[in-house]
Enzyme design. Structure first.
Site, PDB file in Angstrom:
ATOM      1  N   GLN A 179     101.866  61.333  89.854  1.00  0.00           N
ATOM      2  CA  GLN A 179     100.886  61.803  88.861  1.00  0.00           C
ATOM      3  C   GLN A 179     101.468  62.847  87.916  1.00  0.00           C
ATOM      4  OE1 GLN A 179      98.006  60.555  88.193  1.00  0.00           O
ATOM      5  NE2 GLN A 179      97.623  59.294  89.998  1.00  0.00           N
ATOM      6  N   THR A 237     116.140  40.953  94.776  1.00  0.00           N
ATOM      7  CA  THR A 237     116.475  40.750  93.367  1.00  0.00           C
ATOM      8  C   THR A 237     115.606  41.641  92.490  1.00  0.00           C
ATOM      9  OG1 THR A 237     117.158  38.497  93.830  1.00  0.00           O
ATOM     10  CG2 THR A 237     116.583  38.991  91.543  1.00  0.00           C
ATOM     11  N   CYS A 325      92.162  54.161  95.735  1.00  0.00           N
ATOM     12  CA  CYS A 325      92.606  53.597  97.000  1.00  0.00           C
ATOM     13  C   CYS A 325      91.599  53.836  98.112  1.00  0.00           C
ATOM     14  CB  CYS A 325      93.942  54.200  97.410  1.00  0.00           C
ATOM     15  SG  CYS A 325      95.139  54.197  96.086  1.00  0.00           S
TER      16      CYS A 325
HETATM   17  C1  LIG Z   1      99.071  55.779  92.521  1.00  0.00           C
HETATM   18  C2  LIG Z   1      99.767  56.727  93.433  1.00  0.00           C
HETATM   19  C3  LIG Z   1     100.674  56.276  94.399  1.00  0.00           C
HETATM   20  C4  LIG Z   1     100.925  54.810  94.643  1.00  0.00           C
HETATM   21  O1  LIG Z   1     101.629  54.197  93.614  1.00  0.00           O
HETATM   22  P1  LIG Z   1     101.588  52.574  93.538  1.00  0.00           P
HETATM   23  O2  LIG Z   1     102.624  52.256  92.526  1.00  0.00           O
HETATM   24  O3  LIG Z   1     100.209  52.221  93.084  1.00  0.00           O
HETATM   25  O4  LIG Z   1     101.908  52.076  94.885  1.00  0.00           O
HETATM   26  C5  LIG Z   1     101.310  57.197  95.169  1.00  0.00           C
HETATM   27  N1  LIG Z   1     101.075  58.516  95.017  1.00  0.00           N
HETATM   28  C6  LIG Z   1     100.225  58.988  94.104  1.00  0.00           C
HETATM   29  C7  LIG Z   1     100.025  60.457  93.979  1.00  0.00           C
HETATM   30  C8  LIG Z   1      99.526  58.118  93.289  1.00  0.00           C
HETATM   31  O5  LIG Z   1      98.659  58.593  92.398  1.00  0.00           O
END
Ligand SMILES: *Cc1c(COP(=O)(O)O)cnc(C)c1O
Length: 396
Positions: A179, A237, A325
């Protein structure tokens, strides 16, 4: 009706420059970068260009960049890879109670494999006690894992100070900077970070590509075995278009680092001030001082956050409750719980996360649409009594 997207902490739109840069790698430049023939050599330089672009954003050496499939993979690789590689040296990991599930669930998995995990608490503003962090280090500690900025509240952790503590105790330091990238300067030298994860789709690149920075001299056991790709740190790959797009997104983020976050922050502040003025009994979650420029997490006492989100959606406004999530799960966000937000109040939380495409008119529209929805929902609620929940508006 104009659609308004205020869920940029969940994902961002692919930038036009990124899409354009990726397109040839879906058609004429289709080769496998590991092949030695012309089709391979048509694309392998593009991977190395992207690696340099990512390295520039992080201020590291390109050889320290490993391309992954997502931020979650980087988090898994940093934690499991360290636990495995340093298993002889120790079995203790320090993290925080407010990490992304990709870190927290991996830690819980490692606990079942004999790793001890300390989950540091946060205070009401979502901030850490660095003395407690330092006191938690034991001779068996192999890793400190603290996110750069929280995805739900936007709270920023003092990564530089934590890096200095980790160095002093010769403990590896991993930060999930998914983030923070593109919103703050993420300099791995200044912060003395040994491992750092990024995700493409949070910074204007497509889904399905991520990065783990692995400082030279910090070997990790790979998660994915097979080919020799990524100097044997990650087999499989390459996702060539995704990697090319990630590189361009990093370059653009670096170019815009002194302009876009500041503009986004002033819009966020206007949204925050407007809502605190127009809606009684609203509380901002998370430190106002140490917060990402784009994130606004609020509790609207007396209503359900989910109901507000549904009504906003009908009005064309996309927002989220806590992290994408965990929505779908009932109950309160683990982040707000760790901040000791009252459970009833926590149910009313909504996260508005702005992005580089957010316009001033979007903010005006939210300020027009959101307050009457809250009022309507409160009028319908048998539990709502003005003045009963969080006292004066504004919180901290
Ligand atoms: C979105 C997020 C993830 C996961 O990333 P993905 O590419 O969606 O797997 C991990 N850590 C933080 C803080 C996130 O905001």
């Amino acid at each position: 009706m104009k659609r308004i997207y205020l869920d940029n902490n969940a994902t961002t739109a692919v930038r036009p420059e990124v899409l354009e840069g990726m397109l040839p790698f879906f058609s004429e430049a289709f080769g496998n970068p590991s092949s030695i023939h012309w089709a391979g050599s048509q694309v392998s330089p593009a991977i190395e260009t992207a690696r340099r672009q990512v390295a520039q954003l992080l201020n590291c050496h390109p050889a320290e960049i490993v391309f992954t499939a997502c931020g979650s993979e980087g988090d898994n690789l940093a934690l499991k890879g360290t636990a495995d590689a340093l298993g002889e040296r120790g079995n203790h990991i320090i993290t925080t109670a407010v990490e992304h599930p990709a870190v927290l669930d991996t830690c819980r998995y490692l606990e079942k494999r004999g790793i001890e995990v300390t989950y540091l608490p946060v205070d009401e503003e979502g901030l850490l006690d660095l003395d407690l962090l330092e006191k938690s280090i034991t001779p068996r500690t192999i890793l400190i894992s603290v996110m750069w900025a929280n995805n739900e509240t936007g709270v920023i952790f003092p990564i530089r100070e934590i890096g200095a503590i980790a160095r002093r105790h010769k403990v590896r330091f991993f930060s999930d900077a998914v983030q923070a990238a593109g919103r703050l300067s993420v300099d791995v030298q200044e912060a003395q970070v040994d491992l750092l994860s990024l995700s493409g789709h949070k910074i204007g690149a497509p889904k399905g590509v991520g990065v783990l920075f692995i400082r030279k001299g910090n070997p990790l056991t790979p998660l994915i075995h097979g080919g020799h790709q990524e100097m044997r740190r990650r087999a499989g790959t390459h996702n060539v278009p995704g990697i090319v797009g990630f590189g361009i997104a990093c370059q653009k983020a670096l170019e815009e680092l002194t302009s876009v976050p500041r503009r986004v922050e002033s819009l966020r502040d206007r949204l925050q001030d407007g809502l605190l003025t127009l809606v009684p009994e609203v509380k901002v979650n998370g430190s106002l001082r140490h917060r990402l420029p784009n994130t606004l997490n609020l509790c609207f006492a007396g209503i359900e956050g989910e109901a507000l989100l549904l009504h906003l959606n009908i009005a064309g406004i996309a927002a989220s409750s806590g992290s994408a999530c965990t929505s779908g799960d009932l109950g309160m966000s683990h982040v707000l719980e760790a901040m000791r937000v009252d459970p009833l109040l926590g149910q009313s939380s909504v996260r508005l996360s702005l992005g580089r495409n957010t316009a001033a008119e979007d903010i005006d529209r939210v300020l027009e649409v959101l307050p009457p929805i809250v009022q309507k929902l409160r009028d319908m609620s048998p539990f709502w009594q003005a003045g009963s929940c969080c006292g004066a508006s504004g919180g901290y």
